[in-house]
Design a protein around this motif. Structure first.
Motif, PDB file in Angstrom:
ATOM      1  N   UNK A  26     -30.758   2.283  55.299  1.00  0.00           N
ATOM      2  CA  UNK A  26     -32.052   1.606  55.096  1.00  0.00           C
ATOM      3  C   UNK A  26     -31.928   0.084  55.018  1.00  0.00           C
ATOM      4  N   UNK A  27     -30.837  -0.414  54.430  1.00  0.00           N
ATOM      5  CA  UNK A  27     -30.665  -1.858  54.319  1.00  0.00           C
ATOM      6  C   UNK A  27     -30.437  -2.505  55.682  1.00  0.00           C
ATOM      7  N   UNK A  28     -29.873  -1.748  56.619  1.00  0.00           N
ATOM      8  CA  UNK A  28     -29.583  -2.276  57.955  1.00  0.00           C
ATOM      9  C   UNK A  28     -30.610  -1.813  58.983  1.00  0.00           C
ATOM     10  N   UNK A  80     -24.602  -2.503  60.071  1.00  0.00           N
ATOM     11  CA  UNK A  80     -24.128  -1.826  58.861  1.00  0.00           C
ATOM     12  C   UNK A  80     -23.095  -2.667  58.122  1.00  0.00           C
ATOM     13  N   UNK A  81     -22.220  -3.327  58.882  1.00  0.00           N
ATOM     14  CA  UNK A  81     -21.173  -4.132  58.247  1.00  0.00           C
ATOM     15  C   UNK A  81     -21.737  -5.371  57.556  1.00  0.00           C
ATOM     16  N   UNK A  82     -22.919  -5.812  57.979  1.00  0.00           N
ATOM     17  CA  UNK A  82     -23.522  -6.998  57.364  1.00  0.00           C
ATOM     18  C   UNK A  82     -24.175  -6.703  56.012  1.00  0.00           C
ATOM     19  N   UNK A 108     -19.470   5.988  60.844  1.00  0.00           N
ATOM     20  CA  UNK A 108     -18.073   6.370  60.614  1.00  0.00           C
ATOM     21  C   UNK A 108     -17.160   5.147  60.659  1.00  0.00           C
ATOM     22  N   UNK A 109     -17.336   4.293  61.667  1.00  0.00           N
ATOM     23  CA  UNK A 109     -16.485   3.111  61.793  1.00  0.00           C
ATOM     24  C   UNK A 109     -16.702   2.139  60.642  1.00  0.00           C
ATOM     25  N   UNK A 110     -17.944   2.022  60.176  1.00  0.00           N
ATOM     26  CA  UNK A 110     -18.260   1.051  59.140  1.00  0.00           C
ATOM     27  C   UNK A 110     -17.911   1.540  57.743  1.00  0.00           C
ATOM     28  N   UNK A 111     -18.099   2.827  57.482  1.00  0.00           N
ATOM     29  CA  UNK A 111     -18.001   3.328  56.117  1.00  0.00           C
ATOM     30  C   UNK A 111     -16.806   4.251  55.860  1.00  0.00           C
TER      31      UNK A 111
END
Length: 304
Positions: free
Chosen positions: A207-209, A179-181, A102-105
């Motif tokens: 999946x990427x994180x 997630x932010x990276x 939620x915070x990231x997206x």
């Protein structure tokens, strides 16, 4: 350009200030290594007399921990530690990951500026306060929900629930960083293909994180295993081999707190048993950290 402007030193030589910084960093790294080596040395040195009298087979297989009758089976303490940590992770993992997503997206900047400080406040509350909260607030709630005849005053469920709240900010912060990276190009490419925000979050970003998220989960588990004051106040004060979360049971850290505060004679087997438990906790935490590093290395994605 002004002729008197400072020129950049491209010779590769270190300035005196840079050399001092390098020396300080080497010193700090050396202190960390020596501290860890000292901890291992003390734990091993003090545990050795214990394992001379108690075999590893007895230590890991006996179902009772009663030093009065020379029973030193770690299973009751280990089981209670496993129970509280399991409850804590059941609470903290989904909540931490969901809050990070939620915070990231999703969260606007104004909402993020409010939620992040709140999570940081939770992380800064002393664990002894959480322990009293578990005993005075969570346990009465469990009594009302399940009945006081089923739920002991001291129980592993209330301790585990509050431990989950304790490690929630840690997992949420580490997951959000992971997630932010993730590069924005991956998100934009998914949006260009017609994916929704939820699909991008669950099928692309998470999946990427995965490497960072896995590391966050394992660090959170290590924190739960090593928690002391919550379990010492709310879980129970006597070793009991039980998988019932409504019953009282003493964890490894809780036992160390309770026994070390008593009148133990130095160099007795009871005294040395505390170091044996501490050594086991150290090995468990070390194993979790090694697993975390391997997961990060295995699932790490490199983007250019």
């Amino acid at each position: 350009m002004n002729a008197q402007s400072k020129t950049v030193d491209l010779s590769g030589k270190k300035r005196p200030g840079e050399a001092l910084i390098v020396i300080f960093l080497i010193f700090a790294a050396g202190v960390s290594i020596l501290t860890t080596a000292g901890i291992v040395f003390i734990l091993g040195k003090e545990s050795l007399p214990f394992f001379r009298e108690v075999s590893l087979l007895e230590f890991f297989t006996k179902p009772r921990w009663q030093p009065q009758i020379h029973d030193f089976g770690i299973l009751p303490l280990f089981t209670a530690t496993f129970m509280t940590s399991l409850v804590a992770m059941i609470i903290a993992l989904p909540a931490g990951l969901a809050s990070a997503v939620y915070l990231s997206e999703y969260a606007p900047d104004k909402v993020r500026s409010v939620i992040k400080p709140v999570l940081e406040v939770l992380a800064g509350i002393p664990s002894v306060v959480y322990g009293f909260f578990a005993l005075q607030t969570v346990t009465p709630i469990l009594h009302n929900l399940f009945g006081s005849e089923r739920v002991d005053i001291y129980n592993t469920l209330s301790a585990g629930l509050v431990m989950g709240i304790l490690i929630l900010p840690l997992i949420s912060s580490m997951c959000e960083d992971a997630l932010s990276s993730v590069p924005k190009s991956l998100r934009e490419g998914a949006y260009a293909l017609g994916a929704t925000k939820l699909e991008v979050s669950t099928n692309i970003v998470i999946p990427a994180a995965l490497s960072g998220i896995s590391a966050a989960f394992i660090v959170g588990l290590s924190r739960a295993v090593g928690e002391t004051m919550i379990v010492a106040l709310a879980a129970g004060a006597g070793p009991a081999l039980t998988l019932n979360p409504f019953k009282a049971a003493e964890t490894m850290t809780g036992h160390i707190v309770r026994i070390s505060g008593g009148d133990l004679s130095y160099d007795s087997i009871d005294y040395n048993s505390l170091f044996a438990i501490g050594l086991l906790l150290f090995v468990i935490t070390l194993g979790l950290n090694i697993l975390s590093r391997r997961l990060v290395k295995k699932y790490q994605e490199v983007y250019e």
